[in-house]
Design an enzyme around this catalytic site. Structure first.
Site, PDB file in Angstrom:
ATOM      1  CG  HIS A 174     -46.367  33.367  70.442  1.00  0.00           C
ATOM      2  ND1 HIS A 174     -46.800  34.671  70.595  1.00  0.00           N
ATOM      3  CD2 HIS A 174     -47.466  32.648  70.092  1.00  0.00           C
ATOM      4  CE1 HIS A 174     -48.108  34.725  70.345  1.00  0.00           C
ATOM      5  NE2 HIS A 174     -48.528  33.522  70.043  1.00  0.00           N
ATOM      6  CB  SER A 177     -50.017  29.871  70.226  1.00  0.00           C
ATOM      7  OG  SER A 177     -48.856  30.376  69.613  1.00  0.00           O
TER       8      SER A 177
END
Length: 216
Positions: A54, A26
Site C-alpha cells: 500500500h 485500497s
C-alpha cells in the site's frame, strides 16, 4: 463505522469517515493484487506486506519481502519493552509514529561526522558505531544506507551490539542487495526486501506495522 472496521483500516492512517472508506477500498485492491503471493503466511506477516504494498503501490514487494521466523515476535517484544528504535536517516525517524519508546538517529551527530572523517567511512556507518558506543539496545531500521546495514551486522557479530531485530530494506544498486543477503544469512531476527528495492517508505511501513501489531 464499527470499532472492528476502524481497526481493519487504521493501518493506513485513516482518521475520518472519508479516510476510512478510501483505506478500506485500497486494502481490498492490495489484497486482490497479492493474495496468491502471500498465501500461507501468518496474519501478522500478511499485514506487514500489505502495508508495504500500500505504501509503495508496488505489488512486487509481496514477492521480494522475506521475514525470518522470529522477526515479528522479537520485534513486538522489544516494542512492548519500549526498547530504542535506531534509524539510518532522519527521514525514516520522522515517519515512525505512535511509539512510546525513543526513536534515535545519529546521522547528524557531531561525533558521527568526526568519526566518518577520521575512519573514511560513510556517516551512515559511523552513526551505527556511535549508537553502539552509546549503549544501544533495540531495533535497527535501515531504509537507505547499505553501509549502515553492513556495519550493524559487523557490530552484532564482533562487538556484541544489543540488537533485537533489524528492518533491513536499504535501496539502491550499490551494496543494497548484497547487504540484505548477508543479513539473511545471520541469526539476527530480520526482514529484508531482496534486490535493489527498498527505501524510506518501506522501512516506515514495516516499523509502523510492528507498532500497530503490538497495540493490537
Amino acid at each position: 463505522m464499527g470499532k472492528s472496521q476502524k481497526a481493519e483500516t487504521m493501518f493506513m492512517g485513516a482518521s475520518t469517515k472519508q479516510g476510512y472508506n478510501i483505506a478500506s477500498k485500497s486494502r481490498e485492491i492490495v489484497r486482490s493484487l497479492i493474495a496468491d503471493k502471500i498465501e500461507g503466511l501468518s496474519e501478522d506477516e500478511k499485514s506487514i506486506i500489505e502495508r508495504i504494498v500500500h505504501s509503495t503501490a508496488d505489488p512486487e514487494y509481496a514477492s521480494i519481502t522475506k521475514i525470518s521466523d522470529n522477526f515479528i515476535s522479537e520485534s513486538i517484544n522489544a516494542i512492548k519493552d519500549e526498547k530504542d528504535i535506531l534509524t539510518d536517516i532522519n527521514m525514516v525517524k520522522a515517519g515512525i509514529n505512535k511509539y512510546e519508546g525513543q526513536i534515535k538517529c545519529y546521522i547528524s551527530n557531531e561525533e558521527t561526522i568526526k568519526l566518518a572523517k577520521e575512519e573514511q567511512i560513510t556517516r551512515a556507518a559511523a552513526a551505527i558505531r556511535i549508537a553502539h558506543d552509546n549503549g544501544f539496545d533495540g531495533i535497527i531500521v535501515i531504509g537507505n544506507a547499505p553501509t549502515a546495514l553492513f556495519e550493524a551486522i559487523n557490530l552484532v557479530k564482533n562487538e556484541g551490539m544489543e540488537v533485537r531485530s533489524i528492518v533491513g530494506v536499504p535501496v539502491g544498486f550499490v551494496g543494497a542487495a548484497e547487504s540484505k543477503e548477508v543479513l539473511k544469512g545471520t541469526e539476527i531476527p530480520n526482514i529484508v526486501t531482496e534486490g535493489p528495492k527498498g527505501g524510506t517508505p518501506v522501512a516506515v511501513a514495516v516499523t509502523n506495522s510492528l507498532i500497530r501489531l503490538k497495540n493490537g
